[in-house]
Motif scaffolding. Structure first.
Motif, PDB file in Angstrom:
ATOM      1  N   MET A   1       0.117  -0.646  -0.032  1.00  0.00           N
ATOM      2  CA  MET A   1       0.103  -0.187  -0.247  1.00  0.00           C
ATOM      3  C   MET A   1       0.948   1.018   0.050  1.00  0.00           C
ATOM      4  O   MET A   1       0.490   1.959  -0.575  1.00  0.00           O
ATOM      5  CB  MET A   1      -0.450  -0.042   1.142  1.00  0.00           C
ATOM      6  N   THR A   2       1.924   1.428   0.699  1.00  0.00           N
ATOM      7  CA  THR A   2       2.684   1.959   0.683  1.00  0.00           C
ATOM      8  C   THR A   2       3.720   2.721  -0.269  1.00  0.00           C
ATOM      9  O   THR A   2       3.322   3.559  -0.710  1.00  0.00           O
ATOM     10  CB  THR A   2       3.388   2.760   1.802  1.00  0.00           C
ATOM     11  N   TYR A   3       3.640   1.659  -0.953  1.00  0.00           N
ATOM     12  CA  TYR A   3       4.657   1.807  -2.146  1.00  0.00           C
ATOM     13  C   TYR A   3       4.160   2.348  -3.507  1.00  0.00           C
ATOM     14  O   TYR A   3       4.210   3.308  -3.928  1.00  0.00           O
ATOM     15  CB  TYR A   3       5.370   0.287  -2.710  1.00  0.00           C
ATOM     16  N   ASN A   4       3.091   1.441  -3.287  1.00  0.00           N
ATOM     17  CA  ASN A   4       2.125   2.378  -4.212  1.00  0.00           C
ATOM     18  C   ASN A   4       1.764   4.033  -4.156  1.00  0.00           C
ATOM     19  O   ASN A   4       1.363   4.578  -5.107  1.00  0.00           O
ATOM     20  CB  ASN A   4       0.345   0.969  -4.653  1.00  0.00           C
ATOM     21  N   PHE A   5       1.436   4.148  -2.450  1.00  0.00           N
ATOM     22  CA  PHE A   5       1.169   5.576  -2.962  1.00  0.00           C
ATOM     23  C   PHE A   5       2.968   6.563  -2.676  1.00  0.00           C
ATOM     24  O   PHE A   5       2.267   7.283  -3.688  1.00  0.00           O
ATOM     25  CB  PHE A   5       0.900   5.396  -1.269  1.00  0.00           C
ATOM     26  N   ILE A   6       3.372   5.849  -2.872  1.00  0.00           N
ATOM     27  CA  ILE A   6       4.156   7.065  -3.262  1.00  0.00           C
ATOM     28  C   ILE A   6       4.562   6.822  -4.173  1.00  0.00           C
ATOM     29  O   ILE A   6       4.898   7.644  -4.941  1.00  0.00           O
ATOM     30  CB  ILE A   6       6.164   5.863  -2.302  1.00  0.00           C
ATOM     31  N   ILE A   7       4.564   5.591  -5.109  1.00  0.00           N
ATOM     32  CA  ILE A   7       4.545   5.838  -6.867  1.00  0.00           C
ATOM     33  C   ILE A   7       3.819   7.259  -7.395  1.00  0.00           C
ATOM     34  O   ILE A   7       4.418   8.236  -8.308  1.00  0.00           O
ATOM     35  CB  ILE A   7       3.822   5.347  -7.532  1.00  0.00           C
ATOM     36  N   GLY A   8       2.906   7.731  -6.400  1.00  0.00           N
ATOM     37  CA  GLY A   8       2.097   8.480  -6.840  1.00  0.00           C
ATOM     38  C   GLY A   8       2.496   9.971  -6.556  1.00  0.00           C
ATOM     39  O   GLY A   8       2.074  11.010  -7.016  1.00  0.00           O
TER      40      GLY A   8
ATOM     41  N   ALA B   1      10.731   5.930  -7.998  1.00  0.00           N
ATOM     42  CA  ALA B   1      10.338   4.097  -7.539  1.00  0.00           C
ATOM     43  C   ALA B   1      11.402   2.977  -7.397  1.00  0.00           C
ATOM     44  O   ALA B   1      11.287   2.597  -6.246  1.00  0.00           O
ATOM     45  CB  ALA B   1       9.285   4.504  -6.785  1.00  0.00           C
ATOM     46  N   SER B   2      11.334   3.028  -8.614  1.00  0.00           N
ATOM     47  CA  SER B   2      11.653   1.949  -9.043  1.00  0.00           C
ATOM     48  C   SER B   2      13.021   1.546  -8.594  1.00  0.00           C
ATOM     49  O   SER B   2      13.740   0.379  -8.525  1.00  0.00           O
ATOM     50  CB  SER B   2      11.359   1.582 -10.633  1.00  0.00           C
TER      51      SER B   2
END
Length: 297
Positions: free
Chosen positions: A232-239, A246-247
């Motif tokens: 959840m946090t990773y997907n949020f930070i991508i935005g 991020a990658s």
């Protein structure tokens, strides 16, 4: 400097994901693998929905979104975690961590053919280097180079199916919040895995009763921290900072896995592991297009 807090969060997530591989190795050796994985993912999915309910982000998907969710659940959760779980029974966490580190390369390669994205010379070089690194790792057995390990091949299939699912997820995420999408995928995928677990492992739940407290702590930390909060946090930070930035951080988990496997499981790190790690990390940086995108910006 405004993105420093997101970078720090990404580092923490990458450490958790890197350590999650040896934790999963402990879990599959202590519990019935498929049954354990099914309930671990179910707990992660329920945790996601609890958080999303607090954030008031829960809603029912549309018919078109349901189609993407079902197919993404099949590839991203069911097939990915099934192959990974069975594969970890036949290999060590060091090899698994390195093979899983090739995910960004495979995702970029699949997207190139399915979506028709343009590919540069540097990306092709990255793909080749990544393939060399993965091939070296697959050939490394638990006692050195001992031919192709079935466990390593299954782990590779797990990251291949997950990479394919990311293309589906990218399309679904155009209309549905990635965090909500993650929750639906985890719950649906775990429900299918529970059925598979009952068929393949009729006495799977009995292993939970006999499990020591340490194994239960590993189980809950993997479900809640690594799977639910981590994704959840990773997907949020991508935005917030973009997929390219991020990658780049996805190069950290293989390093952490190497260290964690040696410290937690006493696994031996060979020179071929280091060579494979070098090729995979370099391949990810070039093949994912992260360095090109950052340079352009």
């Amino acid at each position: 400097m405004k993105n420093v807090k997101y970078y720090m969060l990404l580092i923490i997530i990458m450490i958790i994901w890197g350590l999650n591989v040896p934790v999963l190795k402990i879990l599959v050796d202590s519990l019935s693998p498929v049954t354990m994985t099914a309930f671990r993912i179910l707990i992660a999915g329920l945790t996601v929905f609890i958080i999303l309910s607090y954030l008031k982000l829960v809603r029912l998907p549309t018919k078109k979104e349901w189609m993407f969710i079902l197919f993404a659940s099949l590839f991203n959760v069911v097939l990915h975690h099934f192959f990974l779980t069975i594969g970890l029974k036949g290999t060590n966490s060091t090899n698994a961590g390195l093979i899983l580190g090739s995910g960004p390369i495979l995702t970029a390669l699949i997207a190139t053919f399915l979506i028709g994205r343009k590919i540069s010379v540097w990306k092709w070089i990255g793909f080749v280097l990544g393939c060399i690194g993965v091939s070296l790792t697959i050939l490394i057995g638990s006692k050195g180079v001992s031919g192709v390990s079935l466990g390593n091949i299954l782990v590779f299939l797990s990251i291949l199916t997950q990479a394919f699912s990311f293309v589906l997820i990218s399309k679904a995420a155009r209309t549905i919040d990635p965090r909500l999408l993650t929750g639906y995928m985890l719950v649906i995928g775990s429900s299918i895995l529970i059925i598979i677990g009952f068929i393949l492992e009729p006495n799977g739940l009995s292993t939970f009763v006999k499990a020591p407290t340490e194994v239960w702590l590993y189980f809950l930390s993997s479900a809640i921290l690594a799977t639910a909060v981590g994704h959840m946090t990773y997907n949020f930070i991508i935005g917030k900072i973009g997929p390219a930035e991020a990658s780049v951080f996805l190069n950290l988990p293989p390093f952490i896995t190497l260290i964690g496997s040696a410290m937690m499981l006493g696994e031996t790190i060979t020179s071929l592991h280091i060579v494979g790690l070098f090729f995979i990390v370099t391949g990810v940086l070039l093949g994912s297009g992260a360095l090109e995108e950052i340079r352009k910006r």
